[in-house]
Design a protein around this motif. Structure first.
Motif, PDB file in Angstrom:
ATOM      1  N   GLU A 153       0.830  -1.204   0.000  1.00 44.83           N
ATOM      2  CA  GLU A 153       0.000   0.000   0.000  1.00 44.83           C
ATOM      3  C   GLU A 153       0.866   1.256   0.000  1.00 44.83           C
ATOM      4  N   PHE A 154       1.957   1.255   0.758  1.00 47.24           N
ATOM      5  CA  PHE A 154       2.858   2.406   0.803  1.00 47.24           C
ATOM      6  C   PHE A 154       3.526   2.614  -0.551  1.00 47.24           C
ATOM      7  N   VAL A 155       3.976   1.530  -1.183  1.00 42.37           N
ATOM      8  CA  VAL A 155       4.607   1.643  -2.500  1.00 42.37           C
ATOM      9  C   VAL A 155       3.603   2.188  -3.511  1.00 42.37           C
ATOM     10  N   ASN A 156       2.393   1.672  -3.510  1.00 39.41           N
ATOM     11  CA  ASN A 156       1.363   2.166  -4.437  1.00 39.41           C
ATOM     12  C   ASN A 156       1.053   3.637  -4.183  1.00 39.41           C
ATOM     13  N   TYR A 157       0.972   4.030  -2.927  1.00 39.53           N
ATOM     14  CA  TYR A 157       0.740   5.429  -2.583  1.00 39.53           C
ATOM     15  C   TYR A 157       1.890   6.297  -3.094  1.00 39.53           C
ATOM     16  N   SER A 158       3.111   5.858  -2.841  1.00 32.13           N
ATOM     17  CA  SER A 158       4.287   6.618  -3.271  1.00 32.13           C
ATOM     18  C   SER A 158       4.327   6.764  -4.786  1.00 32.13           C
ATOM     19  N   ILE A 159       4.011   5.699  -5.508  1.00 33.74           N
ATOM     20  CA  ILE A 159       3.989   5.754  -6.969  1.00 33.74           C
ATOM     21  C   ILE A 159       2.928   6.749  -7.431  1.00 33.74           C
ATOM     22  N   ILE A 211       4.221  10.355  -6.763  1.00 35.72           N
ATOM     23  CA  ILE A 211       5.280  10.711  -7.719  1.00 35.72           C
ATOM     24  C   ILE A 211       4.686  10.913  -9.107  1.00 35.72           C
ATOM     25  N   SER A 212       3.787  10.015  -9.514  1.00 35.57           N
ATOM     26  CA  SER A 212       3.161  10.132 -10.832  1.00 35.57           C
ATOM     27  C   SER A 212       2.383  11.434 -10.957  1.00 35.57           C
ATOM     28  N   ASN A 213       1.636  11.787  -9.928  1.00 34.70           N
ATOM     29  CA  ASN A 213       0.855  13.018  -9.965  1.00 34.70           C
ATOM     30  C   ASN A 213       1.740  14.252 -10.018  1.00 34.70           C
ATOM     31  N   ASN A 214       2.884  14.209  -9.412  1.00 29.08           N
ATOM     32  CA  ASN A 214       3.783  15.345  -9.405  1.00 29.08           C
ATOM     33  C   ASN A 214       4.655  15.422 -10.647  1.00 29.08           C
ATOM     34  N   LEU A 215       4.827  14.318 -11.350  1.00 28.04           N
ATOM     35  CA  LEU A 215       5.648  14.340 -12.550  1.00 28.04           C
ATOM     36  C   LEU A 215       4.945  15.049 -13.696  1.00 28.04           C
ATOM     37  N   LYS A 247       0.403  24.185 -20.958  1.00 30.77           N
ATOM     38  CA  LYS A 247       1.679  23.490 -21.078  1.00 30.77           C
ATOM     39  C   LYS A 247       1.886  22.650 -19.822  1.00 30.77           C
ATOM     40  N   GLN A 248       2.236  21.381 -19.996  1.00 30.42           N
ATOM     41  CA  GLN A 248       2.495  20.525 -18.847  1.00 30.42           C
ATOM     42  C   GLN A 248       3.986  20.539 -18.539  1.00 30.42           C
ATOM     43  N   ILE A 249       4.303  20.648 -17.262  1.00 32.26           N
ATOM     44  CA  ILE A 249       5.674  20.658 -16.824  1.00 32.26           C
ATOM     45  C   ILE A 249       5.902  19.407 -15.988  1.00 32.26           C
ATOM     46  N   ASN A 250       6.966  18.675 -16.308  1.00 29.26           N
ATOM     47  CA  ASN A 250       7.318  17.493 -15.528  1.00 29.26           C
ATOM     48  C   ASN A 250       8.183  17.930 -14.363  1.00 29.26           C
ATOM     49  N   ARG A 251       7.775  17.585 -13.173  1.00 25.59           N
ATOM     50  CA  ARG A 251       8.568  17.930 -12.008  1.00 25.59           C
ATOM     51  C   ARG A 251       8.204  17.031 -10.849  1.00 25.59           C
ATOM     52  N   ILE A 252       9.135  16.897  -9.930  1.00 26.20           N
ATOM     53  CA  ILE A 252       8.899  16.095  -8.744  1.00 26.20           C
ATOM     54  C   ILE A 252       8.599  16.992  -7.562  1.00 26.20           C
ATOM     55  N   ILE A 253       9.280  18.125  -7.485  1.00 31.68           N
ATOM     56  CA  ILE A 253       9.120  19.035  -6.356  1.00 31.68           C
ATOM     57  C   ILE A 253       8.404  20.291  -6.860  1.00 31.68           C
TER      58      ILE A 253
END
Length: 159
Positions: A122-128, A131-135, A149-155
């Motif tokens: 569950e933690f791995v799925n949440y983390s993915i 990260i996916s939503n922020n990318l 325009k879509q910007i790929n970013r983690i932070i």
């Protein structure tokens, strides 16, 4: 009905019990491995468990053969104790009690490991998901053509 040497059955059951103790030891170590996230070690432990289960199947066949040759292969230890001489019944009953305690402990440990694995997944799925939503995120910035325009970013950074 033949007069079987019940010690043969007890030897087989004790052999099975030793293998179940090995499974319990592995299950106990597995708890730490799961918590620490050591996937390769978990995989190795699972392979060892498979080998032990193979040995258990051989002993289980021996147990069934003994019962089939001397009694009824579907007979439980309790049923067997009720028809054996008192001394044999006592020996068998002691093995049964130790076996029951061991199987209960193994079941509890496996339930704990199952719960820990479920939490890890569950933690791995949440983390993915995070990260996916922020990318890839629509953040209101428009390109030259006026299209979003879509910007790929983690932070998150202020534009």
């Amino acid at each position: 009905m033949p007069n079987p040497n019940i010690d043969e059955l007890i030897d087989v059951l004790n052999g099975e019990m030793l293998l179940y103790k090995d499974l319990y030891d592995i299950a106990t170590k597995k708890t730490d491995v799961i918590v620490q996230g050591e996937i390769q070690e978990l995989d190795n432990m699972t392979k060892v468990e498979g080998s032990i289960i193979g040995k258990l199947m051989i002993l289980e066949d021996e147990r069934e053969k003994f019962l089939n040759d001397n009694f009824d292969s579907q007979m439980t230890i309790s049923q067997l104790c009720s028809i054996l001489p008192e001394d044999d019944a006592k020996k068998l009953k002691m093995v049964q009690e130790e076996f029951n305690d061991l199987l209960k402990a193994l079941s509890n440990r496996n339930d704990l490991n199952k719960s820990l694995l479920k939490q890890s997944i569950e933690f791995v799925n949440y983390s993915i998901g995070v990260i996916s939503n922020n990318l890839v995120q629509d953040n209101g910035i428009y390109g030259e053509s006026g299209v979003s325009k879509q910007i790929n970013r983690i932070i998150d950074k202020k534009a």
